[in-house]
Design a protein around this motif. Sequence first.
Motif, PDB file in Angstrom:
ATOM      1  N   HIS A  76      49.989  89.974  45.874  1.00 38.98           N
ATOM      2  CA  HIS A  76      50.264  91.033  46.924  1.00 38.98           C
ATOM      3  C   HIS A  76      51.926  91.746  45.994  1.00 38.98           C
ATOM      4  CE1 HIS A  76      47.194  89.180  49.275  1.00 38.98           C
ATOM      5  NE2 HIS A  76      47.159  90.420  49.503  1.00 38.98           N
TER       6      HIS A  76
ATOM      7  N   VAL B  92      53.588  97.797  58.392  1.00 41.20           N
ATOM      8  CA  VAL B  92      53.030  97.579  57.901  1.00 41.20           C
ATOM      9  C   VAL B  92      53.383  97.711  56.716  1.00 41.20           C
ATOM     10  CG1 VAL B  92      50.556  98.644  57.211  1.00 41.20           C
ATOM     11  CG2 VAL B  92      51.904  98.738  59.560  1.00 41.20           C
ATOM     12  N   SER B  93      53.419  96.242  55.540  1.00 38.87           N
ATOM     13  CA  SER B  93      54.325  96.337  54.773  1.00 38.87           C
ATOM     14  C   SER B  93      53.885  95.580  53.662  1.00 38.87           C
ATOM     15  CB  SER B  93      55.739  96.652  53.965  1.00 38.87           C
ATOM     16  OG  SER B  93      56.339  95.432  54.414  1.00 38.87           O
ATOM     17  N   TRP B  94      53.187  95.362  52.531  1.00 40.60           N
ATOM     18  CA  TRP B  94      53.026  93.910  51.218  1.00 40.60           C
ATOM     19  C   TRP B  94      54.243  93.631  51.387  1.00 40.60           C
ATOM     20  CZ3 TRP B  94      48.226  94.055  51.021  1.00 40.60           C
ATOM     21  CH2 TRP B  94      48.225  95.882  50.238  1.00 40.60           C
TER      22      TRP B  94
ATOM     23  N   LYS C  13      55.448  91.711  53.666  1.00 39.74           N
ATOM     24  CA  LYS C  13      54.796  90.395  54.383  1.00 39.74           C
ATOM     25  C   LYS C  13      53.626  89.710  54.149  1.00 39.74           C
ATOM     26  CE  LYS C  13      56.151  92.788  59.095  1.00 39.74           C
ATOM     27  NZ  LYS C  13      54.956  92.661  60.307  1.00 39.74           N
TER      28      LYS C  13
ATOM     29  N   THR D  81      48.471  88.591  56.651  1.00 39.44           N
ATOM     30  CA  THR D  81      47.589  89.397  54.913  1.00 39.44           C
ATOM     31  C   THR D  81      46.157  90.352  55.453  1.00 39.44           C
ATOM     32  OG1 THR D  81      48.537  87.745  53.528  1.00 39.44           O
ATOM     33  CG2 THR D  81      46.647  88.713  52.942  1.00 39.44           C
TER      34      THR D  81
ATOM     35  N   GLN E  19      46.291  91.190  58.582  1.00 39.03           N
ATOM     36  CA  GLN E  19      46.766  92.841  59.294  1.00 39.03           C
ATOM     37  C   GLN E  19      46.960  93.892  58.426  1.00 39.03           C
ATOM     38  OE1 GLN E  19      44.747  92.629  61.634  1.00 39.03           O
ATOM     39  NE2 GLN E  19      46.368  93.013  63.106  1.00 39.03           N
ATOM     40  N   ARG E  20      47.624  93.834  56.848  1.00 37.05           N
ATOM     41  CA  ARG E  20      48.432  94.264  56.450  1.00 37.05           C
ATOM     42  C   ARG E  20      47.016  95.136  55.493  1.00 37.05           C
ATOM     43  NH1 ARG E  20      48.525  97.762  54.070  1.00 37.05           N
ATOM     44  NH2 ARG E  20      50.150  98.863  52.540  1.00 37.05           N
ATOM     45  N   TRP E  21      45.489  94.057  55.102  1.00 33.26           N
ATOM     46  CA  TRP E  21      45.067  94.977  54.922  1.00 33.26           C
ATOM     47  C   TRP E  21      43.827  96.219  55.917  1.00 33.26           C
ATOM     48  CZ3 TRP E  21      43.595  95.507  49.474  1.00 33.26           C
ATOM     49  CH2 TRP E  21      44.325  94.576  48.696  1.00 33.26           C
TER      50      TRP E  21
ATOM     51  N   GLY F 251      45.854  97.479  57.263  1.00 33.66           N
ATOM     52  CA  GLY F 251      47.382  98.813  58.135  1.00 33.66           C
ATOM     53  C   GLY F 251      47.159  98.499  59.307  1.00 33.66           C
TER      54      GLY F 251
ATOM     55  N   PRO G  83      50.316  96.261  61.999  1.00 34.07           N
ATOM     56  CA  PRO G  83      50.940  95.809  62.080  1.00 34.07           C
ATOM     57  C   PRO G  83      50.453  94.403  62.876  1.00 34.07           C
ATOM     58  CG  PRO G  83      51.447  97.121  63.591  1.00 34.07           C
ATOM     59  CD  PRO G  83      50.547  97.624  63.056  1.00 34.07           C
ATOM     60  N   SER G  84      50.948  93.370  61.570  1.00 37.95           N
ATOM     61  CA  SER G  84      50.734  91.954  62.219  1.00 37.95           C
ATOM     62  C   SER G  84      51.309  91.222  63.301  1.00 37.95           C
ATOM     63  CB  SER G  84      50.766  90.767  60.625  1.00 37.95           C
ATOM     64  OG  SER G  84      52.482  91.479  60.304  1.00 37.95           O
TER      65      SER G  84
END
Length: 301
Positions: A51, A66-68, A70, A117, A119-121, A123, A125-126
Amino acid sequence: MPRGAGVPPSTAGGGLGGMVRAVWAAVRPVTGQQWFLWWCGTVLLASGLVHGVIALLDGGPWLGPVSWRKPVVFGLSFGLLAWSVVWVLRNLRSRAWGWVPVGLLGATSLIEVGLITLQRWRGVPSHFSRDPGFNEDVFSWMGMSVVLVVLALMIMLVWTAVGFRGARVAKIAAVAGLVAQLVAGWIGRDMIVAGEAVVDATGQVPFDLVFGAAGSAKLAHAAGIHAIQVFAVLAILLGTRTRVMLAAVAGYAAVFAALAATAYAGRAWTSPAPLIGVLGVAGVVVVLGAGLAALRRPALG
């Protein structure tokens, strides 16, 4: 030589290569429990690295809800934790009930990072989601998995305190590292409370999480999380130099305390109160001194 303090003669050798071989000899898995945790850590580290490449190629923002960042940071942190606990297990007598903390730590780490992971995919917030349905459930599941990780670490701490068979230097490192991990967990709990307060006040997931005006909660949290890796490597290279290890732990504790105190005061880590700043700088000097001592005369065989 006590296990965990040094390495077999076959791994001896000077320079960086010798030190790498010494560390690997002390942390390589042997039992089924150790291999399970090592593979969990390997999967998590691989995920973090993959990632990281995606983040570079995507070119999106590094910070934000929301970013890579995390999946990268959580994957690497949980992966290193799993590998560190393998080192601790190498110094403990194998017990069938050891599968309880090992299984909890390995499985829940995979679940926690997997949900972040996912939630990031997707798009979204986790953390701190109040969206009814799946997103809110994911945040709840993450909270439960972290509780189980903390439970596993508490069991490991007690097991290490009463059943450690390695050198005294290694025991100091393992106990101090696990304690720092649990303190970091407490800071993480306060981070969740602070984030939820922002959501309650604004209705928005915070872009960056701070204590007060500018307190770097993440930096203080990270300092506690990664103490065990610093201590483990120092213990492996120091061999039987107990006083140097004690100094390193005291120095790191000073840095950790300074970062945490500054964060809770709502101040940026670059602007601590004068006495807190002196404490932090002194701690850095002591830790660097211990590191230089380990590098200049590593215990390689």
